[in-house]
Design a protein around this motif. Structure first.
Motif, PDB file in Angstrom:
ATOM      1  N   SER A   9      11.091  85.788  27.780  1.00 34.93           N
ATOM      2  CA  SER A   9      12.416  85.964  27.111  1.00 34.93           C
ATOM      3  C   SER A   9      13.333  87.013  27.830  1.00 34.93           C
ATOM      4  CB  SER A   9      12.303  86.768  25.914  1.00 34.93           C
ATOM      5  OG  SER A   9      13.065  87.265  25.273  1.00 34.93           O
ATOM      6  N   ALA A  11      16.033  88.363  26.599  1.00 31.52           N
ATOM      7  CA  ALA A  11      17.056  88.878  26.279  1.00 31.52           C
ATOM      8  C   ALA A  11      16.756  90.385  26.790  1.00 31.52           C
ATOM      9  CB  ALA A  11      16.167  88.713  24.986  1.00 31.52           C
ATOM     10  N   SER A  14      13.101  92.951  23.974  1.00 32.16           N
ATOM     11  CA  SER A  14      12.145  90.989  23.021  1.00 32.16           C
ATOM     12  C   SER A  14      11.223  91.708  22.866  1.00 32.16           C
ATOM     13  CB  SER A  14      11.935  90.209  25.105  1.00 32.16           C
ATOM     14  OG  SER A  14      10.892  89.547  24.948  1.00 32.16           O
ATOM     15  N   TYR A  15      10.424  90.848  21.665  1.00 27.96           N
ATOM     16  CA  TYR A  15       9.592  91.667  20.977  1.00 27.96           C
ATOM     17  C   TYR A  15       8.334  90.991  22.474  1.00 27.96           C
ATOM     18  CZ  TYR A  15      11.774  92.799  16.957  1.00 27.96           C
ATOM     19  OH  TYR A  15      12.595  93.277  16.077  1.00 27.96           O
ATOM     20  N   ASN A  16       8.273  89.778  22.892  1.00 29.03           N
ATOM     21  CA  ASN A  16       6.915  89.081  23.494  1.00 29.03           C
ATOM     22  C   ASN A  16       7.138  90.018  25.247  1.00 29.03           C
ATOM     23  OD1 ASN A  16       6.249  87.008  23.064  1.00 29.03           O
ATOM     24  ND2 ASN A  16       8.323  86.035  22.673  1.00 29.03           N
ATOM     25  N   PRO A  74       8.600  83.610  23.842  1.00 29.17           N
ATOM     26  CA  PRO A  74       9.815  83.091  22.084  1.00 29.17           C
ATOM     27  C   PRO A  74       9.181  81.663  21.689  1.00 29.17           C
ATOM     28  CG  PRO A  74      10.681  83.908  24.023  1.00 29.17           C
ATOM     29  CD  PRO A  74       9.420  83.473  24.417  1.00 29.17           C
ATOM     30  N   GLU A  75       9.271  81.521  20.728  1.00 33.85           N
ATOM     31  CA  GLU A  75      10.125  80.638  20.024  1.00 33.85           C
ATOM     32  C   GLU A  75      11.103  79.816  19.637  1.00 33.85           C
ATOM     33  OE1 GLU A  75       6.973  77.921  16.951  1.00 33.85           O
ATOM     34  OE2 GLU A  75       8.510  77.633  16.347  1.00 33.85           O
ATOM     35  N   HIS A  76      12.135  78.757  20.291  1.00 35.82           N
ATOM     36  CA  HIS A  76      13.468  78.667  19.977  1.00 35.82           C
ATOM     37  C   HIS A  76      13.521  77.306  19.677  1.00 35.82           C
ATOM     38  CE1 HIS A  76      15.139  82.048  22.606  1.00 35.82           C
ATOM     39  NE2 HIS A  76      14.665  82.925  21.842  1.00 35.82           N
ATOM     40  N   ASN A  77      13.953  77.298  18.278  1.00 37.32           N
ATOM     41  CA  ASN A  77      13.855  75.593  17.748  1.00 37.32           C
ATOM     42  C   ASN A  77      13.086  75.261  17.395  1.00 37.32           C
ATOM     43  OD1 ASN A  77      17.216  76.711  17.733  1.00 37.32           O
ATOM     44  ND2 ASN A  77      17.350  75.923  19.488  1.00 37.32           N
ATOM     45  N   HIS A  78      11.955  75.480  17.842  1.00 38.49           N
ATOM     46  CA  HIS A  78      10.712  75.326  17.714  1.00 38.49           C
ATOM     47  C   HIS A  78       9.992  74.618  18.927  1.00 38.49           C
ATOM     48  CE1 HIS A  78      10.825  73.878  12.819  1.00 38.49           C
ATOM     49  NE2 HIS A  78      11.469  74.763  13.069  1.00 38.49           N
ATOM     50  N   SER A 109       7.200  85.602  17.220  1.00 34.88           N
ATOM     51  CA  SER A 109       8.102  85.114  16.993  1.00 34.88           C
ATOM     52  C   SER A 109       8.577  85.640  15.534  1.00 34.88           C
ATOM     53  CB  SER A 109       7.716  83.822  16.832  1.00 34.88           C
ATOM     54  OG  SER A 109       7.238  83.394  16.466  1.00 34.88           O
ATOM     55  N   TYR A 110       9.669  85.739  14.963  1.00 27.42           N
ATOM     56  CA  TYR A 110      10.106  86.272  13.706  1.00 27.42           C
ATOM     57  C   TYR A 110       8.980  85.649  12.207  1.00 27.42           C
ATOM     58  CZ  TYR A 110      14.331  88.086  15.472  1.00 27.42           C
ATOM     59  OH  TYR A 110      15.197  88.547  16.050  1.00 27.42           O
ATOM     60  N   TYR A 111       8.786  84.208  12.624  1.00 32.57           N
ATOM     61  CA  TYR A 111       7.853  83.778  11.075  1.00 32.57           C
ATOM     62  C   TYR A 111       6.849  83.805  11.895  1.00 32.57           C
ATOM     63  CZ  TYR A 111      13.012  82.860  11.073  1.00 32.57           C
ATOM     64  OH  TYR A 111      14.866  83.314  11.520  1.00 32.57           O
TER      65      TYR A 111
HETATM   66  C1  LIG Z   1      18.177  80.056  18.931  1.00 28.24           C
HETATM   67  C2  LIG Z   1      16.821  80.848  18.304  1.00 28.24           C
HETATM   68  C3  LIG Z   1      15.899  79.803  18.251  1.00 28.24           C
HETATM   69  C4  LIG Z   1      14.938  80.362  17.030  1.00 28.24           C
HETATM   70  N1  LIG Z   1      14.342  79.265  16.634  1.00 28.24           N
HETATM   71  C5  LIG Z   1      12.862  79.775  16.220  1.00 28.24           C
HETATM   72  C6  LIG Z   1      12.524  79.030  15.945  1.00 28.24           C
HETATM   73  O1  LIG Z   1      11.846  78.117  16.084  1.00 28.24           O
HETATM   74  N2  LIG Z   1      10.367  79.980  15.622  1.00 28.24           N
HETATM   75  C7  LIG Z   1      10.196  80.955  14.896  1.00 28.24           C
HETATM   76  O2  LIG Z   1      10.276  81.479  14.652  1.00 28.24           O
HETATM   77  N3  LIG Z   1      11.428  81.672  15.530  1.00 28.24           N
HETATM   78  C8  LIG Z   1      12.977  80.963  15.725  1.00 28.24           C
HETATM   79  N4  LIG Z   1      13.696  81.968  16.613  1.00 28.24           N
HETATM   80  C9  LIG Z   1      13.403  83.621  15.838  1.00 28.24           C
HETATM   81  C10 LIG Z   1      12.581  83.896  17.638  1.00 28.24           C
HETATM   82  O3  LIG Z   1      11.451  83.778  17.066  1.00 28.24           O
HETATM   83  C11 LIG Z   1      13.432  85.742  17.313  1.00 28.24           C
HETATM   84  O4  LIG Z   1      14.245  86.015  17.899  1.00 28.24           O
HETATM   85  C12 LIG Z   1      12.450  86.330  18.515  1.00 28.24           C
HETATM   86  O5  LIG Z   1      12.566  87.621  18.903  1.00 28.24           O
HETATM   87  C13 LIG Z   1      12.325  85.552  19.891  1.00 28.24           C
HETATM   88  O6  LIG Z   1      11.454  86.710  21.492  1.00 28.24           O
HETATM   89  P1  LIG Z   1      11.759  87.942  22.209  1.00 28.24           P
HETATM   90  O7  LIG Z   1      12.360  89.196  21.395  1.00 28.24           O
HETATM   91  O8  LIG Z   1      10.315  88.219  22.973  1.00 28.24           O
HETATM   92  O9  LIG Z   1      13.470  87.498  22.857  1.00 28.24           O
HETATM   93  C14 LIG Z   1      14.979  81.540  17.200  1.00 28.24           C
HETATM   94  C15 LIG Z   1      16.318  82.472  17.745  1.00 28.24           C
HETATM   95  C16 LIG Z   1      17.077  82.278  18.489  1.00 28.24           C
HETATM   96  C17 LIG Z   1      17.954  82.368  19.076  1.00 28.24           C
END
Ligand SMILES: Cc1cc2nc3c(=O)[nH]c(=O)nc-3n(C[C@H](O)[C@H](O)[C@H](O)COP(=O)(O)O)c2cc1C
Length: 412
Positions: A9, A11, A14-16, A74-78, A109-111
């Motif tokens: 990440s 950011a 970052s949780y990662n 992280p996961e962004h948009n799958h 990731s969040y979910y």
């Molecule tokens: C553009 C974007 C897309 C995301 N898509 C997903 C996703 O597809 N699945 C998911 O579980 N979290 C998604 N997230 C949330 C991330 O899990 C969350 O931002 C996480 O904290 C990212 O890791 P980091 O903190 O190490 O940066 C998304 C976040 C962003 C900004």
């Protein structure tokens, strides 16, 4: 065991990153973990090759030197974030540090799915021919609902999660050992050196001809360099430029500074070229290293820089016997690093050890075995051992290097 952990990440928070920091802290008995950040890596662009830039070279070197790599994605948009994909593109374009490197994937990731889709994609990417990492099968460490996973000290809260992470990391250590048996000891291919300094680093003074005899005067004007009685704040000291010059000039050795772009930037100019152990002319300052050495020695100069830049060796020492029996002249090439451990250039210091040896013998009353040939005779074997210890180079390799680096002074 040395592992690097890539924070997938860019950011600020970052949780990662937190996950890797937790692994570093909690599992320090398993391996030494160094975190690598990707926020300074430029966006990949095939038409603008920045492979030689400092941030890409640093990540390249750190991965090459590591026994294994943990990527926290992280996961962004799958899928994986664009910033991480961009880094992997740089690392599969003109350099391939992940090739045959054991890699473990983790992710937060969040979910609920805890980056599982990103991890699957990352596995595929790491298997691509240009990357060719050896990814540990199974053992997917997915940290879902990450917002609730850590306490305020950055420690994982759930006992079962910690135990599973521990077992995955144990297996990764075993995996690295198995891979190293299969792959055998492998020396990373070292990148060619640009002795003509055609690249650019942050401190490169642009718009001034490196070959100009008055490069120093022009470059100093271009950057408004301070001089004379202006104060300079150093790491632990405050000196005027004059004091700094007096200090460096009084060092009982010839000092040279070449930066990580292979540009010769400084020497402590106290003697005319012909009186120096390795001749240098004031007009040479600013030259690329190619201009400071005869072409026949480029291969050896490159070898020395490669060792220091790659971290294979911290120092290379070469005895140059062409100054006659009364001197024991050693060229010392010492890698310089910034606070983060990144290679920033070479400190070359050349000195005649003979007066120091003589003084030591006089002070201690000791003698060297071997009679008239004592110093050089006894030290010939000592030196070979010492050189091996410092440089890890064979005597034969050193001879070659010696020819190279002493080329200017031998002839001069
Ligand atoms: C553009 C974007 C897309 C995301 N898509 C997903 C996703 O597809 N699945 C998911 O579980 N979290 C998604 N997230 C949330 C991330 O899990 C969350 O931002 C996480 O904290 C990212 O890791 P980091 O903190 O190490 O940066 C998304 C976040 C962003 C900004």
């Amino acid at each position: 065991m040395k592992i690097v952990g890539i924070v997938g990440s860019n950011a600020e928070v970052s949780y990662n990153r937190t996950l890797l920091q937790y692994i570093k802290k909690q599992f320090d008995y398993l391996f030494e973990l160094e975190l690598i950040e990707i926020k300074d890596i430029p966006l990949f662009n095939q038409s603008n090759d920045q492979t030689k830039s400092v941030p890409i070279q640093n990540i390249n070197r750190k991965i090459m030197q590591a026994d294994g790599v943990i990527i926290a994605t992280p996961e962004h948009n799958h899928t994986i974030p664009a910033a991480l994909k961009s880094v992997l593109e740089w690392l599969s374009f003109n350099i391939h540090p992940l090739e045959n490197k054991p890699v473990m994937i983790v992710g937060a990731s969040y979910y609920d799915q805890g980056s599982s889709r990103a991890q699957l994609h990352l596995r595929q990417i790491l298997n691509a021919p240009g990357v060719h990492a050896i990814v540990m099968p199974g053992n997917e460490f997915l940290l879902g609902k990450v917002k609730e996973a850590f306490d305020n000290k950055g420690d994982l809260k759930d006992k079962g999660t910690i135990e599973f992470l521990s077992s995955c990391l144990d297996k990764f250590v075993q995996f690295i050992k198995v891979v190293s048996v299969i792959e055998g000891p492998k020396k990373p291919a070292l990148e060619p050196e640009d002795l003509y300094a055609t690249g650019k680093i942050e401190t490169t003074v642009e718009g001034v001809d490196m070959y100009a005899d008055d490069w120093l005067e022009q470059a100093a004007e271009a950057v408004n360099a301070v001089e004379g009685d202006t104060y300079v704040k150093l790491d632990r000291g405050l000196l005027t430029v004059d004091q700094l010059n007096y200090f460096l000039a009084s060092m009982p050795m010839e000092l040279t500074f070449a930066d990580s772009n292979n540009q010769f930037l400084y020497y402590n100019h106290t003697l005319p070229a012909e009186e120096m152990l390795a001749s240098r002319n004031p007009g040479q300052v600013g030259n690329p290293l190619a201009k400071c050495h005869p072409q026949a020695s480029f291969k050896n100069v490159e070898w020395v820089i490669q060792q220091l830049r790659s971290g294979e060796l911290d120092a290379v020492r070469v005895n140059v016997p062409t100054h006659g029996p009364d001197k024991f002249v050693v060229h010392n090439y010492q890698a310089m690093h910034d606070k983060e451990g990144n290679y920033v250039g070479i400190n070359e210091y050349i000195l005649d050890f003979q007066p120091i040896i003589d003084w030591y013998l006089k002070q201690t009353g000791k003698t060297l075995e071997g009679g008239a040939d004592g110093v050089s005779g006894a030290s010939a074997s000592d030196h070979a051992e010492e050189s091996d210890a410092v440089s890890g180079a064979s005597v034969r390799e050193e001879d070659e290097v010696m020819d190279a680096v002493s080329g200017a002074s031998v002839k001069g």
